[in-house]
Write a protein that holds these residues in place. Sequence first.
Motif, short mmCIF file in Angstrom:
data_model
loop_
_atom_site.label_atom_id
_atom_site.label_comp_id
_atom_site.label_asym_id
_atom_site.label_seq_id
_atom_site.Cartn_x
_atom_site.Cartn_y
_atom_site.Cartn_z
N SER A 20 0.85 -1.19 0.00
CA SER A 20 0.00 0.00 0.00
C SER A 20 0.88 1.24 0.00
CB SER A 20 -0.95 0.00 1.20
OG SER A 20 -0.23 0.27 2.37
N ALA A 21 2.02 1.17 0.70
CA ALA A 21 2.93 2.31 0.68
C ALA A 21 3.42 2.56 -0.74
CB ALA A 21 4.12 2.05 1.60
N MET A 22 3.70 1.46 -1.45
CA MET A 22 4.20 1.62 -2.81
C MET A 22 3.13 2.22 -3.73
SD MET A 22 6.78 -1.37 -3.95
CE MET A 22 6.04 -2.70 -3.08
N THR A 23 1.89 1.67 -3.58
CA THR A 23 0.84 2.21 -4.45
C THR A 23 0.58 3.67 -4.11
OG1 THR A 23 -0.62 1.07 -2.94
CG2 THR A 23 -0.50 0.20 -5.16
N THR A 24 0.64 4.01 -2.81
CA THR A 24 0.42 5.42 -2.46
C THR A 24 1.47 6.27 -3.14
OG1 THR A 24 0.16 4.43 -0.29
CG2 THR A 24 -0.34 6.75 -0.49
N ARG A 25 2.72 5.80 -3.10
CA ARG A 25 3.77 6.60 -3.69
C ARG A 25 3.53 6.77 -5.20
NH1 ARG A 25 8.70 4.16 -1.64
NH2 ARG A 25 7.64 4.51 0.32
N ALA A 26 3.16 5.65 -5.83
CA ALA A 26 2.92 5.71 -7.26
C ALA A 26 1.78 6.67 -7.57
CB ALA A 26 2.59 4.32 -7.80
N LEU A 27 0.72 6.59 -6.73
CA LEU A 27 -0.43 7.47 -6.94
C LEU A 27 -0.07 8.92 -6.70
CD1 LEU A 27 -3.47 5.63 -5.36
CD2 LEU A 27 -3.27 6.47 -7.70
N ALA A 28 0.76 9.13 -5.67
CA ALA A 28 1.06 10.49 -5.26
C ALA A 28 1.60 11.33 -6.41
CB ALA A 28 2.05 10.48 -4.11
N GLN A 29 2.32 10.64 -7.31
CA GLN A 29 2.89 11.42 -8.41
C GLN A 29 1.84 11.82 -9.44
OE1 GLN A 29 6.03 8.78 -9.45
NE2 GLN A 29 7.18 9.41 -7.66
N SER A 30 0.72 11.09 -9.44
CA SER A 30 -0.27 11.42 -10.47
C SER A 30 -1.48 12.12 -9.86
CB SER A 30 -0.72 10.15 -11.17
OG SER A 30 -1.32 9.30 -10.22
N GLU A 31 -1.39 12.51 -8.59
CA GLU A 31 -2.53 13.22 -8.03
C GLU A 31 -2.11 14.40 -7.15
OE1 GLU A 31 -3.64 10.52 -4.10
OE2 GLU A 31 -4.60 10.07 -6.01
N ILE A 32 -3.04 15.36 -7.04
CA ILE A 32 -2.81 16.52 -6.16
C ILE A 32 -3.86 16.46 -5.07
CG2 ILE A 32 -3.00 19.01 -5.99
CD1 ILE A 32 -1.72 19.35 -8.56
N LYS A 33 -3.40 16.62 -3.82
CA LYS A 33 -4.34 16.52 -2.71
C LYS A 33 -4.62 17.90 -2.11
CE LYS A 33 -2.23 12.77 -0.64
NZ LYS A 33 -2.11 11.73 0.39
N ALA A 89 -7.06 18.63 12.90
CA ALA A 89 -7.34 18.15 11.55
C ALA A 89 -6.38 18.77 10.54
CB ALA A 89 -8.79 18.47 11.17
N ALA A 90 -6.14 20.08 10.69
CA ALA A 90 -5.23 20.76 9.77
C ALA A 90 -3.84 20.13 9.84
CB ALA A 90 -5.15 22.24 10.11
N ASN A 91 -3.44 19.84 11.05
CA ASN A 91 -2.13 19.24 11.26
C ASN A 91 -2.04 17.87 10.59
OD1 ASN A 91 0.37 18.71 12.19
ND2 ASN A 91 -0.17 18.75 14.36
N GLU A 92 -3.12 17.09 10.75
CA GLU A 92 -3.12 15.76 10.12
C GLU A 92 -3.02 15.89 8.60
OE1 GLU A 92 -6.61 13.41 10.79
OE2 GLU A 92 -5.75 11.66 9.81
N LEU A 93 -3.80 16.83 8.06
CA LEU A 93 -3.82 16.99 6.61
C LEU A 93 -2.44 17.41 6.09
CD1 LEU A 93 -7.26 18.77 6.30
CD2 LEU A 93 -6.68 16.52 5.39
N VAL A 94 -1.81 18.31 6.81
CA VAL A 94 -0.51 18.82 6.34
C VAL A 94 0.60 17.81 6.62
CG1 VAL A 94 1.21 20.62 6.69
CG2 VAL A 94 -1.21 21.21 6.56
N SER A 95 0.64 17.28 7.85
CA SER A 95 1.76 16.41 8.22
C SER A 95 1.64 15.00 7.66
CB SER A 95 1.88 16.31 9.74
OG SER A 95 1.97 17.56 10.32
N SER A 96 0.45 14.42 7.74
CA SER A 96 0.31 13.02 7.33
C SER A 96 -0.12 12.86 5.88
CB SER A 96 -0.73 12.30 8.19
OG SER A 96 -0.31 12.26 9.50
N GLU A 97 -1.00 13.75 5.44
CA GLU A 97 -1.53 13.58 4.09
C GLU A 97 -0.77 14.39 3.06
OE1 GLU A 97 -3.79 11.45 3.48
OE2 GLU A 97 -4.94 11.11 5.30
N ASN A 98 0.10 15.26 3.52
CA ASN A 98 0.89 16.09 2.61
C ASN A 98 0.04 16.81 1.57
OD1 ASN A 98 3.46 15.54 3.67
ND2 ASN A 98 3.28 13.47 2.81
N VAL A 99 -1.01 17.47 2.04
CA VAL A 99 -1.87 18.17 1.09
C VAL A 99 -1.16 19.43 0.58
CG1 VAL A 99 -3.98 17.33 2.13
CG2 VAL A 99 -3.00 19.48 2.91
#
Lengths: 404, 629
Positions: A20-33, A89-99
């Motif tokens: 799942s970490a790998m798929t997230t990484r692969a996805l991360a390059q093709s999406e903006i959060k 919530a803001a902290n989670e979004l910025v720190s964990s989700e890298n929005v």
Amino acid sequence: MRGYFVGAGLAIAVATMATSAMTTRALAQSEIKIGEINSYSLLPAFTEPYRKGWQLAVEEINAAGGINGKKLVVISKDDGGKPADAQTAANELVSSENVAMLTGTFLSNIGLAVSDFANQKKVFFLAAEPLTDAITWSKGNRYTFRLRPSNYMQAAMLVEEAAKLPAKRWATIAPNYEYGQSAVAVFKKLMSEKRPDIQWVDEQWPPQGKIDAGPVIQAVAAANPEAILNVTFGADLVKLVREGNTRGLFKGRTVVSFLTGEPEYLDPLKDETPEGWIVTGYPWYSIKTPEHDAFLKAYQAKYNDYPRLGSIVGYQTIKAAAAILAKAGSSDPEKLIAAAEGISMPSPFGEITFRKIDHQSTLGAFTGKTALKDGKGIMVDTAYRKGSDYLPSDAEIEKLRPKD
Amino acid sequence: MAFYVVQFLTGLASAASLFLVASGLSIIFGVTRIVNFAHGAFYMLGAYVAFTLTERFSGAFGFWGGIVIAALVVAAIGVLVEMVLLRRIYHSPELFQLLATFGLTLMVEDLVVLIWGPDDLVGRRAPGFKGAIDFFGQNIPSYDLFLIVLGPVVLGVLWLLFQRTRWGVLVRAATQDRDMVAALGVNQKWLFTSVFALGVFLAALGGALQIPRDAVNHAMDLRVIVEVFVVVVIGGLGSIIGAFVAAVLVSELNAFGILIFPKISIILVFLVMAVVLIVRPWGLFGKPEAPARRTPGLTVNPWRPLTMNERLAAIAALVVAAALPFVAGNYVLTVGSEIAIFVIFAVSLHFLMSVGGLASFGHAAYFGLGAYGVALLAKMAGLPMIACLLLGPLLGLVGAAVFGFFAVQLSGVYFAMLTLAFAQIVWSIAFQWVSVTGGDNGILGVWPEKWAASPSHFYWLSLGIAALAVAILRIIVFSPFGFALRATRDSPLRSEAVGINGKRIQWTAFVIAGTVAGLAGALFAYLKGSVFPDNMGISLSVDALVMVLLGGVETVSGAVVGAIVYKALNIWLVSQTDLSKLVLGGFVVLIVVAFPKGIVGTLEALMHRRRKSSSAASPLLTSRIETAE
């Protein structure tokens, strides 16, 4: 035997996490959060249409190819109506989700809390609904932008109409918190500038959500005003209107009222809608522009329901965020700020601009009068008022806003 | 003149609606001693069900029938709740039932939105009471007149019920001395169930009757619950007439108060309650409580300091917690800091509740005072962070010293309500004094200095202070002062006889708890970088109470576990689901049923039982405890 099971379970768990970490990484390059925060559980009546609005926007953006070819993903969090939880919530979004940026918020104090967080952590924040003037002026900062027309702008729009009234004796009814206080203060200031002959004969400050409507109305009536400014909304407004109708408070008096024309607040009143109130709002049924028609059609097709003002705000927030991200071509906050300052874009209400000077958008609002039609409240004699026409001069804003 | 008469009548109408709900709460508390937090939820359910019924059935019969049926339906739900949930926990420590009803309230708030949708619902007007009656040029809504009549009628019916029926006699007897009624062979189970049903019926009726004047929405419960508690306490717990007089008093003071101070509504009821409780510690019509026969908070297992092994285990746990920054990211560390801060806050309340036997409903006041102390020092005086952290909590100390002095004169629920009143007064000062506190927009930009700014450093700081706070409070528990405090809790008369000045000891404990809470608030201000009136609001006080109860009141440090479980779960659920209140409420209810003494309390009891079965010396020990009891 049990050991084997545990071992196997662990192996599976590790393997799943790795993939799942790998798929997230692969996805991360093709999406903006984009991270989105709002008071979903506390204020569902406003945040549900708002959510539908931004979901429609996300769908449209991705159907049109995303942002510079990347898929747009909005991660949404509930703040429960508490500033401290909004920051978590803001902290989670910025720190964990890298929005790439934060958006949303409804209540003014939550908007300010997230705006301060954004300033501290150097994150771009597009405030959607909070009305307080402080967020762009006295407590403004370079990371924060705001979409909705502010308290000041709404007051200025109403004052334009209210100043034409012959009434000289005015009373005010407003919820006892920052929004109510600043709405009354701005209205009084602008009104007294235009009409020095006006007298303010009474003011009532029921606690937000807890109005004891009977005594409040009696007290206002006792001061015998010719016109009344109302700032209450939601359940308080319903109580005020019902009690006021029964007691005849509104007979022969003009009422000027903040936000009451928004379907969120007007529709619950049903056949008790008082007629002839001068209000700001959103008459979705009588706006005949191509931009709005397109929005209305798409919205009704997707949800089989009519839009509320929250739908517009949610829709345009994400559209604006996408436009800023596309123009910046990066998620670097500095580049986002540079892109956002002065950016123009279409909206269901026509073209809007995010001003460089105070980061306020020029999205406007409709003013009109309330009326009854088929047992429902509507707005008539509506006019769209551009936000840019109802803001103070640049020199005044320079004085209000702290230097970056 | 006509105006004042009409204003008076309007106040009476408000009083009538308040009285209906308050009388139900008063009856339930009087007999079952349950602080029914869910009373507001039943009120709200009454309104929602009545809305559905009155929309479905037309005509006058449909309307009035719908209102009564709605109240009956909700009363039936109440019976179900009582039989399935509350019956299991009557023997739990005092206030534990509060936790169960709190969980229910959370669930109902989400459920009504799921069932009836998020919009405000406006029901129809009452047939026959739609207009207004002209009174010398002033309009009085006829529905107000209806309510004005209804209030005394309900009061009369209740009075007859309690004075003239056998059931009423039993209820009054149980209100006075529950154990004696049980000893005389009265079936308590059904007495409690019927009382609960009546109370819920009144609440639901009160809610249903709001339909013609209010908008039905999912926040109605919280709007009414606190106010109703206040009315019940002003009137004197268990006194129906008291509730009526208090409702009239509060409503009339509000009706005329707003003519002079339009902003008074926000704080009025709490001011009245504070004054009444200081002057008459048992409310207007309440009677002094007889000395408790069963000591509240009495532990079956005597408290003892940790053994060497347990100390090592605690240190090991601390070391593991301190290692978190090496494996976790920034978000987890910030959440960790928040949990550590709430551990400090919860243990401070736990100290007051378990050791002092004083359950405060307004502990957030001192947390908030600490936070505001820091914010004001940092923003106005520009002091460095260390100085702020040391001096900020002193504001909590001062607040606790002032309010504690009055509060410790009372006991039980009256103490709880007076602390609530003080907390609301402090809250309203923060809320109203815009020029200093920024009002509800708060004070922004209180961020930690560089040395503590990174999430890992701040986490270590919070964790270190939390460990220190827990250790110091434990040392106090087992110090002579702690023994004196426990003696005062367990038997005020005996401890006085051996020369302990109970009030002064309790006051000192209150100040200690307030200062520690202030310390937690000070850290919280730096964690969030801002301070809001929210930081001293009722919901934060309730959160702290829930943490303590969840951990177990009858333990020495159960609140540590309670705080960690509740806070972590809360943050996680809010982040993961839109129905966080439903899930959290369900979880709280489950815990209440599964761990009737709180998590730590139940685990300790289990371990004690196992130890007892394995060791031979235990019979002697148990028998000694029994004689002590």
